[in-house]
Design an enzyme around this catalytic site. Structure first.
Site, PDB file in Angstrom:
ATOM      1  CG  ASP A 102      -1.807   1.252   1.124  1.00  0.00           C
ATOM      2  OD1 ASP A 102      -1.714   1.900   0.485  1.00  0.00           O
ATOM      3  OD2 ASP A 102      -2.658   1.399   2.270  1.00  0.00           O
ATOM      4  CG  ASP A 150      -3.514   3.818  -3.391  1.00  0.00           C
ATOM      5  OD1 ASP A 150      -4.389   3.084  -3.589  1.00  0.00           O
ATOM      6  OD2 ASP A 150      -3.615   4.731  -2.371  1.00  0.00           O
ATOM      7  CD  GLU A 151      -4.897  -0.486  -0.991  1.00  0.00           C
ATOM      8  OE1 GLU A 151      -5.604  -1.665  -0.647  1.00  0.00           O
ATOM      9  OE2 GLU A 151      -5.710   0.589  -0.345  1.00  0.00           O
TER      10      GLU A 151
END
Length: 431
Positions: free
Chosen positions: A13, A112-113
């Site tokens: 993350d 973003d993960e």
């Protein structure tokens, strides 16, 4: 159902990804509180939103989406930067390339993960694997864009672990560490438990992690109202849960509008653009929609900090062509005009258009209403031709009716928290 005997998954993350990207390319922002705004258009009433914040801003108390006015009350030295979704998309892909130097990526969850499956070498040395990923990211996209990494027997637990040492940390939870390593985590901090589910759990007498872990899978199934509760129990117990791919339930686009716009005309042009973009996504993903939903936030006076919410929906009967969708929008907008006719001041602060009731375009049978519409097939053919021309030109060369991007830039794309923007989203941006 299998229960792994060791760690098998990594979850990564990125830390305050959008603001960190800005800090990477603009050294003067590093170490300072940064707020990402929807556009470069200044909001004279101070109500423009902050949609993402840097680590420094979060440390000062920024925890959720706020107005610029409220953000400055929490963090007076906040620096506002207009979003640049194209740049974030580029950084996302460069970050993926860097991570793949260390291990393959199994699934991209959002911009973003992501998650990875671990090989024998990664299992033997998880912290060394995390260090190599962080080095690859620093060399590939820059040291300002950091990531927190979690390791666990399944992806669900790995995701919980990666939140333990944010920012820029690495946490390893082996099966023998569980469930003790998780007992301090509040229920609201678990993936899959929102405010509504938290209320349901509290009503059922489940107030903390120990209560949750002691609950039977059948009871959680009753609380969830479906098999997802039982799968949640399995994931929390460390089992490898394999779920079938779910079909998308909606496709939509939203936009924060500039405070200088008044009335209904300019927001209507923006709504047409958003709807056309969403209809293109419908066709690219081979869906038809049975319903169009439009949601608005309407300021009723200058400086209104509590905008009125208004929403409406209309049936589409399995449409995906631009003409049918725009005609439906016109019907909704006429009802909006009637609803706001007596208001002395109308300023639409936000628009959301979304298609729901999605069904696959393959093997679909027309319903009676569509079969009786002689224009539907003709307009679908026109829309296919428009799509082909635009794809060849790599921009919005042809559209039905006016095309009115709002001021402030980023007409084509925006920050996407739950998906990675496609290149077509940015056709309207000059690059």
């Amino acid at each position: 159902m299998r229960k792994p005997e060791t760690i098998e998954h990594l979850y990564l993350d990125f830390d305050s990804f959008f603001a960190s990207c800005e800090q990477q390319r603009r050294p003067e922002l590093r170490g300072r509180p940064v707020g990402i705004t929807p556009s470069s258009d200044a909001d004279g009433m101070g109500a423009g939103g902050v949609i993402a914040a840097s680590r420094e801003a979060k440390k000062a108390g920024m925890r959720s989406v706020l107005s610029q006015r409220d953000a400055l009350e929490i963090c007076p030295d906040m620096i506002f930067v207009a979003q640049d979704p194209w740049f974030y998309r580029k950084m996302h892909h460069n970050a993926q390339a860097a991570i793949k130097q260390v291990l393959p990526i199994h699934k991209v969850m959002s911009i973003d993960e992501l998650s990875c499956r671990l090989g024998p070498d990664h299992i033997r040395d998880p912290l060394g694997t995390a260090a190599r990923i962080k080095t690859a990211l620093a060399e590939g996209i820059g040291a300002s864009v950091t990531a927190s990494i979690g390791f666990g027997p399944n992806a669900h637990i790995a995701k919980i672990a990666c939140k333990e040492d944010k920012p820029d940390g690495a946490t390893v939870w082996r099966p023998e560490d569980l469930p003790g390593a998780m007992t301090h985590i509040p229920l609201g901090g678990l993936p899959g438990i929102g405010s509504g589910m938290l209320t349901r759990l509290e009503i059922a007498g489940i107030h903390d992690m120990n209560d949750l872990l002691a609950t039977s899978p059948k009871q959680l199934r009753r609380i969830w109202g479906n098999v997802a509760g039982e799968r949640f129990w399995q994931a929390m117990q460390g089992y490898e849960v394999i779920t079938s791919k779910t079909q998308r339930s909606m496709i939509g686009h939203g936009r924060v509008l500039p405070a200088a716009w008044r009335g209904l005309d300019e927001p209507y042009g923006c709504a047409r653009m958003l709807l056309t973009k969403a209809a293109r996504r419908l066709r690219r993903e081979r869906f038809r929609a049975n319903s169009l939903y439009v949601s608005l936030k309407i300021r009723r006076r200058p400086g209104d900090r509590d905008p009125m919410r208004w929403a409406d929906t209309i049936d589409l009967h399995g449409a995906h062509d631009d003409r049918t969708c725009l005609k439906a929008l016109d019907g909704i907008w006429q009802r909006l005009a009637q609803r706001t006719a007596k208001l002395p001041f109308v300023n639409i602060a936000h628009i959301m258009v979304s298609f729901s009731g999605l069904e696959s375009d393959e093997g679909r049978q027309l319903d009676l209403l569509v079969a009786q519409d002689p224009d539907r097939e003709r307009w679908e053919q026109v829309t296919r031709i428009i799509d082909q021309v635009n794809l060849a030109a790599n921009k919005s060369l042809l559209t039905l009716g006016p095309w009115t991007p709002p001021p402030g830039g980023n007409a084509g794309g925006k920050i996407a928290f739950t998906r990675v923007p496609e290149a077509e989203d940015f056709w309207e941006d000059a690059r």
